[in-house]
Design a protein around this motif. Structure first.
Motif: not given
Length: 239
Positions: A185-188, A207-221
């Motif tokens: 599981l990867l959570v972005i 076991t989950a890998e978590v990545q929080i990206l700054d300066d982004c909202g709901h449409m981070v992709q």
């Protein structure tokens, strides 16, 4: 292969900046869920189980027995439900700004985007999707309005919304069942998500890998496509 699953009111074009780069190393498929994009506007009873069944039928039609799944927002709940119902189909889960990991959600946004029938009104809701609301172009607003005016779309979205947001909270929540998942599981998340709070990424199983990206909202992709693509590619290589 990898399968890309969009969120509520979205479509396969939400992966415009991701599909090509991810397809450099594997076959990548994207679909429109029932009630969305070019798919049927018949969503049955609007249940999560119905969406999962439709996804399974689509996989069978394309002869895809198992895949890595990358899902955004409401699509995340669909993939979590699939992974719990038919674990052999799911090789890994990448959840982006996902529902299904907590009860909080901007219910006003859900109602607003379903009910809005004027450009200015709809634009004010769509701006919540991005950390920088100026990314909502006139073309984007017009495209969503055009889609919402198709026969059957309004009732389909309303039925889905009434199923997955009840009394202002998410009703499709799998946080307490994540330990049952056999798939990696990867959570972005975007740190400034106004629709589903990024704090839902805290306290997940180790076991989950978590990545929080700054300066982004709901449409981070879309907002940080390059970073998101690299994170997913690295994760899939390991998975």
């Amino acid at each position: 292969p990898a399968v890309l699953v969009h969120g509520f009111t979205g479509n396969l074009n939400n992966w415009l900046f991701n599909h090509g780069p991810l397809a450099e190393d594997r076959a990548v498929y994207a679909l429109d869920l029932p009630g969305h994009g070019g798919s049927s506007k018949d969503v049955g009873d609007g249940s999560l189980d119905g969406l999962v069944t439709a996804l399974c039928d689509w996989l069978d039609a394309l002869a895809i027995p198992a895949a890595h799944f990358v899902a955004h927002s409401m699509g995340g709940a669909v993939i979590l439900a699939l992974a719990l119902r038919e674990p052999k189909r799911v090789l890994s889960c990448t959840l982006i700004a996902s529902t299904g990991l907590g009860t909080e959600i901007d219910a006003d946004y859900i109602d607003g985007v379903v009910n809005a029938d004027r450009r200015k009104q709809l634009k004010s809701y769509l701006e919540r999707l991005f950390a920088d609301g100026s990314q909502v172009t006139r073309q984007l607003v017009d495209d969503v309005l055009k889609f919402k005016r198709l026969d059957g779309v309004g009732s389909a979205l309303r039925l889905l919304a009434d199923n997955f947001v009840v009394d202002g909270q998410q009703s499709w929540v799998f946080r307490d069942r994540l330990a049952e998942l056999s798939a990696p599981l990867l959570v972005i998340w975007g740190a400034h998500d106004q629709i589903v709070p990024a704090r839902h990424a805290a306290g997940l199983p180790h076991t989950a890998e978590v990545q929080i990206l700054d300066d982004c909202g709901h449409m981070v992709q879309m907002e940080a496509a390059g970073d998101v693509n690299r994170l997913i590619q690295t994760f899939l290589d390991r998975a």
